[in-house]
Enzyme design. Structure first.
Site, PDB file in Angstrom:
ATOM      1  N   ARG A   1      -4.992   0.958  -6.489  1.00  0.00           N
ATOM      2  CA  ARG A   1      -4.063   1.285  -6.445  1.00  0.00           C
ATOM      3  C   ARG A   1      -3.749   2.652  -7.625  1.00  0.00           C
ATOM      4  NH1 ARG A   1      -2.487  -2.046  -1.870  1.00  0.00           N
ATOM      5  NH2 ARG A   1      -2.567  -4.253  -2.579  1.00  0.00           N
TER       6      ARG A   1
ATOM      7  N   PHE B   1     -14.185   3.948   4.633  1.00  0.00           N
ATOM      8  CA  PHE B   1     -13.019   2.917   3.859  1.00  0.00           C
ATOM      9  C   PHE B   1     -11.832   3.856   2.024  1.00  0.00           C
ATOM     10  CE2 PHE B   1     -11.269  -0.136   0.714  1.00  0.00           C
ATOM     11  CZ  PHE B   1     -11.358  -0.833   1.029  1.00  0.00           C
ATOM     12  N   VAL B   2     -11.121   3.575   1.687  1.00  0.00           N
ATOM     13  CA  VAL B   2     -10.402   4.533   1.107  1.00  0.00           C
ATOM     14  C   VAL B   2      -9.955   3.882   0.145  1.00  0.00           C
ATOM     15  CG1 VAL B   2     -10.658   6.119   2.437  1.00  0.00           C
ATOM     16  CG2 VAL B   2      -8.970   5.349   2.402  1.00  0.00           C
TER      17      VAL B   2
ATOM     18  N   GLU C   1       3.865   3.991   6.245  1.00  0.00           N
ATOM     19  CA  GLU C   1       2.721   3.509   6.485  1.00  0.00           C
ATOM     20  C   GLU C   1       1.752   4.007   5.183  1.00  0.00           C
ATOM     21  OE1 GLU C   1       1.300   0.065   6.568  1.00  0.00           O
ATOM     22  OE2 GLU C   1       1.243  -0.195   7.876  1.00  0.00           O
ATOM     23  N   ASP C   2       0.846   3.076   4.420  1.00  0.00           N
ATOM     24  CA  ASP C   2       0.067   3.963   3.548  1.00  0.00           C
ATOM     25  C   ASP C   2      -1.232   4.321   4.330  1.00  0.00           C
ATOM     26  OD1 ASP C   2      -1.139   1.674   4.410  1.00  0.00           O
ATOM     27  OD2 ASP C   2      -1.558   0.640   2.748  1.00  0.00           O
TER      28      ASP C   2
ATOM     29  N   ASP D   1      -5.767  -0.543  -1.518  1.00  0.00           N
ATOM     30  CA  ASP D   1      -7.278  -1.307  -2.945  1.00  0.00           C
ATOM     31  C   ASP D   1      -8.230  -1.961  -2.501  1.00  0.00           C
ATOM     32  OD1 ASP D   1      -5.546  -2.831  -0.748  1.00  0.00           O
ATOM     33  OD2 ASP D   1      -6.225  -4.526  -2.613  1.00  0.00           O
TER      34      ASP D   1
ATOM     35  N   ASP E   1      -5.343   2.308  10.677  1.00  0.00           N
ATOM     36  CA  ASP E   1      -6.709   1.822  10.631  1.00  0.00           C
ATOM     37  C   ASP E   1      -6.852   1.164  12.685  1.00  0.00           C
ATOM     38  OD1 ASP E   1      -9.598   0.294  11.165  1.00  0.00           O
ATOM     39  OD2 ASP E   1      -9.809   0.178   9.114  1.00  0.00           O
TER      40      ASP E   1
ATOM     41  N   LYS F   1      -6.780   6.766  10.760  1.00  0.00           N
ATOM     42  CA  LYS F   1      -8.374   7.067  11.349  1.00  0.00           C
ATOM     43  C   LYS F   1      -8.176   7.153  12.597  1.00  0.00           C
ATOM     44  CE  LYS F   1      -9.965   4.293   7.334  1.00  0.00           C
ATOM     45  NZ  LYS F   1     -10.896   2.900   7.242  1.00  0.00           N
TER      46      LYS F   1
ATOM     47  N   GLY G   1       1.108  -1.439   0.064  1.00  0.00           N
ATOM     48  CA  GLY G   1       0.101   0.098  -0.036  1.00  0.00           C
ATOM     49  C   GLY G   1       1.149   1.539  -0.072  1.00  0.00           C
TER      50      GLY G   1
HETATM   51  P1  5GP Z   1      -5.165  -1.737  11.090  1.00  0.00           P
HETATM   52  O1  5GP Z   1      -3.512  -3.145  10.561  1.00  0.00           O
HETATM   53  O2  5GP Z   1      -4.269  -0.553  11.176  1.00  0.00           O
HETATM   54  O3  5GP Z   1      -6.321  -1.931  11.394  1.00  0.00           O
HETATM   55  O4  5GP Z   1      -4.795  -1.540   8.542  1.00  0.00           O
HETATM   56  C1  5GP Z   1      -3.282  -1.357   8.579  1.00  0.00           C
HETATM   57  C2  5GP Z   1      -4.034  -1.862   6.892  1.00  0.00           C
HETATM   58  O5  5GP Z   1      -5.283  -2.292   6.299  1.00  0.00           O
HETATM   59  C3  5GP Z   1      -3.570  -1.176   5.864  1.00  0.00           C
HETATM   60  O6  5GP Z   1      -2.448  -1.129   5.722  1.00  0.00           O
HETATM   61  C4  5GP Z   1      -4.548  -1.442   5.172  1.00  0.00           C
HETATM   62  O7  5GP Z   1      -3.951  -2.353   4.004  1.00  0.00           O
HETATM   63  C5  5GP Z   1      -5.318  -2.215   5.232  1.00  0.00           C
HETATM   64  N1  5GP Z   1      -6.963  -1.084   5.586  1.00  0.00           N
HETATM   65  C6  5GP Z   1      -7.413  -0.159   6.502  1.00  0.00           C
HETATM   66  N2  5GP Z   1      -8.210   0.827   6.425  1.00  0.00           N
HETATM   67  C7  5GP Z   1      -8.435   0.609   4.871  1.00  0.00           C
HETATM   68  C8  5GP Z   1      -8.567   1.461   4.086  1.00  0.00           C
HETATM   69  O8  5GP Z   1     -10.140   2.600   4.790  1.00  0.00           O
HETATM   70  N3  5GP Z   1      -8.748   1.820   2.528  1.00  0.00           N
HETATM   71  C9  5GP Z   1      -7.856   0.701   2.232  1.00  0.00           C
HETATM   72  N4  5GP Z   1      -7.779   0.408   0.774  1.00  0.00           N
HETATM   73  N5  5GP Z   1      -7.068  -0.481   2.896  1.00  0.00           N
HETATM   74  C10 5GP Z   1      -7.386   0.097   4.461  1.00  0.00           C
END
Ligand code: 5GP
Length: 180
Positions: free
Chosen positions: A170, A157-158, A104-105, A164, A108, A136, A50
């Site tokens: 992407r 969700f983006v 990081e992208d 992606d 969440d 977020k 990402g």
């Molecule tokens: P976390 O572990 O912080 O819950 O989530 C991190 C990963 O979940 C990100 O690196 C990404 O790959 C995916 N992710 C979380 N939120 C989103 C979102 O809104 N859109 C997309 N495309 N991926 C997300």
């Protein structure tokens, strides 16, 4: 600018953060990192897939001496259900004594970054910080101290700009948010 609506798989998305804003925010981040890491020769660790666009656009705007390497997290473990930390793949550099900045992208729940920091923690880095394109804040479930956030967003969700939806989106230059 007129919002654009696109369809990926079964979902519709509408433009949310335009490329111009993304680049402006990345430029501010690059200037901050340039100042705070001058003479520290930081090692950027970009988390694939990402973060590839974010990492590329950020690196083009960093002017201090630095290195970048790309890592992945093993996908064979379901971290959320097992509580286990995903293994880091592709980290060939010795980070002992280095100033590390994880790219990081999006953050969440924070599970991914939390696990990554746990794994990097015992490798002797001089410092480890996280720079994320998006975060977020309402969703974070760990006491994380994320120092560099290009933009905080609500719990939507983006896709786009590296992010992606089931493999697609992407390549989009702007970031879109789900509408249905
Ligand atoms: P976390 O572990 O912080 O819950 O989530 C991190 C990963 O979940 C990100 O690196 C990404 O790959 C995916 N992710 C979380 N939120 C989103 C979102 O809104 N859109 C997309 N495309 N991926 C997300």
């Amino acid at each position: 600018m007129n919002p654009r609506t696109i369809t990926l798989h079964d979902c519709s998305f509408s433009t949310y953060i335009y490329e111009e804003e993304i680049i402006a925010r990345i430029l501010m981040l690059a200037e901050q990192l340039d100042q705070e890491y001058a003479d520290k020769k930081p090692l950027f660790l970009a988390v694939l897939n990402g973060s590839f666009m974010f990492a590329a656009d950020l690196m083009k705007r960093i002017t201090i001496p630095c290195e970048i390497s790309f890592i992945r997290l093993a996908s064979y473990q379901d971290m959320q259900s097992t509580g286990k930390v995903k293994e880091i793949l592709g980290l060939n550099e010795d980070i002992q004594g280095r100033h590390v900045i994880v790219l990081e992208d999006i953050v969440d729940t924070g599970h991914t970054v939390h696990g990554l920091l746990q794994q990097l923690g015992d490798r002797g880095a001089a410092s480890v910080e996280v720079a994320t394109l998006l975060m977020k804040p309402e969703c974070v479930q760990h006491p994380l101290d994320i120092k560099y956030v290009a933009k905080a967003i609500p719990n939507d969700f983006v896709v786009g700009y590296g992010l992606d939806y089931n493999g697609f989106g992407r390549n989009l230059r702007d970031i879109y948010k789900i509408v249905s």
